[in-house]
Structures are given as structure tokens and as C-alpha cells.
Design an enzyme around this catalytic site. Sequence first.
Site, PDB file in Angstrom:
ATOM      1  N   LYS A 258       3.983  11.466  -8.447  1.00 17.92           N
ATOM      2  CA  LYS A 258       2.572  11.441  -8.847  1.00 17.92           C
ATOM      3  C   LYS A 258       2.388  12.259 -10.120  1.00 17.92           C
ATOM      4  O   LYS A 258       3.055  13.280 -10.282  1.00 17.92           O
ATOM      5  CB  LYS A 258       1.703  12.086  -7.759  1.00 17.92           C
ATOM      6  N   ARG A 332       2.332   4.093   4.699  1.00 16.75           N
ATOM      7  CA  ARG A 332       2.450   2.848   5.459  1.00 16.75           C
ATOM      8  C   ARG A 332       3.823   2.716   6.109  1.00 16.75           C
ATOM      9  O   ARG A 332       3.962   2.064   7.137  1.00 16.75           O
ATOM     10  CB  ARG A 332       2.135   1.650   4.539  1.00 16.75           C
TER      11      ARG A 332
END
Length: 486
Positions: A258, A332
Amino acid sequence: MQIHLNNQKISETQADAKIVLVIDKNLDHASISDKETLTLLGFKGESEESLFVAESKTLYVGCDSLDADEIRLAAAKALDALKKTKLRSLCIGTYSNDCPGLNIKALVEGFILGSYTFDTYKSKKESSSIEKIIICLEDYSRVDVSMQTATEALRVATAIAEATNFAKAIVNATPEEMTPIALADVAQTLASIPNVTCKVMDETFLKEQGMNAFLAVNRASVHPPRLIHLTYKPENAKKRLVYVGKGLTYDSGGLSLKPSEHMVTMKADKSGAAAVMAILKGAATLALPYEIHAIIGATENMIGGNAYKPDDVLVAKNGKTIEVRNTDAEGRLVLADCLCYAQELGPDLLVDMATLTGACVVALGEFTTGIMGHSSELKHSMLKASTASGELSGSLPFNKYLKKLLKSSVADMSNISSSRYGGAITAGLFLDNFIEEAHKDKWLHLDIAGPAYIEKAWGYNQFGASGAGVRMNLYWMIDDTKRGDQ
Ligand code: BES
Ligand code: ZN
Ligand code: ZN
């Protein structure tokens, strides 16, 4: 801070100061004895406005209507306005004059939610002096709330609001402190509540279970992963509710790192985990008639020579293969394996909660939870519970075209969509690959990426964690117990 109920008039109640909620903008209500002063000082009774009149020791707080969420807001603002004072006790009436009785549940929730402070890491604590709030049931004209009803409202509201504050404290803890093992230790403390048990599983178990997607996310972390399984099992259980929470104690993005400005706040990537623990705690405290499971996949997503990589192919617990194209879509992967584990319990309701996508924040704004699933009825019931609880949520619709965007040339699916649009929904549809046919209509996916962590206080939410998703699910259960009675 203790909240008490009494059957006296506010004028006969001993307290350092009283709170008056101003609903009538003309300042004409019987509870307003300082109309002249208020008018002189330009007090309009608007939402989030307050004024303390020293002579009468009264705090007037604006309140737009008698809607539950306005009352929560006014209660929280009242405490906010008085937090620097030396007042130790407050009293408030229930306004039975021309208005219907004040919503005691909302009032109590507002006080408790508003009283939360996060100062663990401050050397100088600014604790409020307020020790006691007395809610006076007999007020200006007639009694329209019985002591029994009010006592029950106080009990329910306290459990709901305290559970929410419990979630906030977990999320606000630093990533260095709240590692997967520490999170499991917190979960273990809930086992002191009657009918609650906690099991904590380590890597060996995850390997045996074939939870390779979860394990891949953990690989570059110095902190070992934990699968936390809390159970609340009362004797009179009507249904089995299974909650699954994303417990990323830190999300650096992994090798798909990130940018630094997006990495700050990623301690909050454990908000789903905190929420499911808090929901179980709240329900168990209230002794609700449900068997409840809270399953948490706890790990960090880090970088290092051992990190999982874009181009890797992972085999999840149900045998499905996943091409990794972005290591920042890690939640996920963890949830996929945890959802498989969860379905072995045979749920009547299956809810996963996660700070899953930035796209959900783009779609709905930072205040709102995204609700996804196949059953319109179930989604609708959660939306309704959310509104009643004061949480904002919106439904995001699945469709088969978005699902196709997860196709992979090398594996059963890719972990990201091939399009830049609809990212919150494609994340939900990724999870759908791990929901068995029998559970499709029993499943809800709640993306709390927006409201879970607040960088600018709003409403009665302080800076930092908000406990998103806790209240709406407890309201859902309470609603459901009533549905069952009909
Ligand atoms: N934890 C983040 C999602 C997130 C973003 C939570 C902002 C809270 C605030 C998640 O793991 C993530 O990084 N998702 C990616 C998915 C993308 C790579 C498909 C995102 O949203 O950018
Ligand atoms: Zn991520
Ligand atoms: Zn994440």
C-alpha cells in the site's frame, strides 16, 4: 459511569445538574425554565447544540426530533459538553408532557456510546468526572413508561452499547499490541460469560484443514496466525447464527504494498473480527435464545522474502484454486477459508463482516456499511435493523456480469476483478464462490470498510474505531426473536 432509573420527578431528584433535551424550537416545553436566558444567548435548540445555564444548573441540548438516533446523538453531546466539568451526577426526565415518552433505550445507548474514550496511549488521561446519570420516569404530567419497561430497556441498551465499545477498544489497539495471539487472548476472556466457550487453533490446525489461502496471507508475518472460534450455546437456542470476521491485525498490502498514506489506519483491518466478538458478547450478556458462533481469521499481511506473491496459485479449504493477482486483496482469501469452516457448523444464518474494500467506501461514502447477499428478504431485514440501531447501511446488488470479471486463465478464479469498477461487489462475489448452494440464501456479506474507523468524529462516533456492525446485528437478533413470536 452508572445509569439509574427512578420513579421520582426530576425536581425531587438529587443530582449536581440536569439535562433537558430541547425538541420544541419555540422553547415552550414545560421542562424549559430558562427560556429568557436561552433566547438572550441565542440558543436555537438545533441538533448538536448545547448550552449550560449555571444558575439553574441545567444543560440544554438541542434535539431535532424524538427519533431514536436524534436522542442517541443528544445524549452523547450532553456528555461531551460536560466532560471538562467537575459534575459527578446528572439527571434527565422522560418528557411525557405533550411528546410520547422518551426512548429510554436510545438515551442509554447514546450515553454509553458517547462516554467511550480512547486514551490508552496518552500519558495524561482526561477522564470525565460524571459517575452517575439518573433517568427520572415520573415527569411533567403523566407517567407513560413503567419501571419494568424502563428496566428492560436499560438492560438491553447497556449490553448493546457496551458490546460496541468493547469492539472499539480492540480495533483502536495498535498492531504491535493486538497481534493474532493477543486477539485470541481477548476472545478467551469472553469465556467467563455463562454458556460461552472459546477455541483457538494454530498453524498445525490450519494446515490439516487445508486452509492454504489463509496461511498464504500469513506467510511473511513474524506473528503466527490464529483461527478463533467462540461459541455461545444457551439451552433454549432457536437458531444457529454463524458470524465470520476478518481479523487482519495489520494490512500493509503485502508485496502489492500500500502507499504510505493508505497504510495508516490499517490496524483497523481487524474491525470485522472485533465486531463478531462483540456481537457474541452482547448476545450472550442478554442471554438471547440463539446458538451463536464467531469465527475469526486472525493474521497480518506483511512483506518479506517468504511473502505470498502475485502469480501464486492457492488451493482453498474447499479445493477451489485462486490466482493471486494482488496481495492487497487478502481479506477475501482469509474469509474464503473461514467461510468454508463456518459452513460445516450448519448455520441458519451466516454473516461475514470485513473491512474488505476501499471500493465500498467510494460507492457508499465513509459512513455507510455495504450489505450484500442473495436473499432480498434477508438483506432487507438487516437494512431495517441497521436503521433502527442508528447505523447507516446500503444494499449493493450482485449480478452475473460482475461475477464473470473474476475469471482467471490459470486457476478457478482470480482474487481481483479485471475491471476497476464495482470493486465492493466483485469482492462479495469472490466470497460467493465459497458459499455452498444450501447456504446461499442464508448468507450476508457486510463490508464495513467505510464506517469501521473514523478519522474525523461524526454524530456520536469519536475519532477512531466505531464498532460498526455490532449494533445492527444485535438489533437484528432482537427483531428476529419478535418475528418468531408472531
Ligand atoms: N483492508 C483493505 C480494504 C480497506 C480500504 C479497508 C480502506 C478500510 C479502508 C483491503 O484488504 C484492500 O486492500 N482491498 C483492496 C482490494 C483491491 C486490491 C482489489 C482495495 O480496496 O484497494
Ligand atoms: Zn488489503
Ligand atoms: Zn485488508
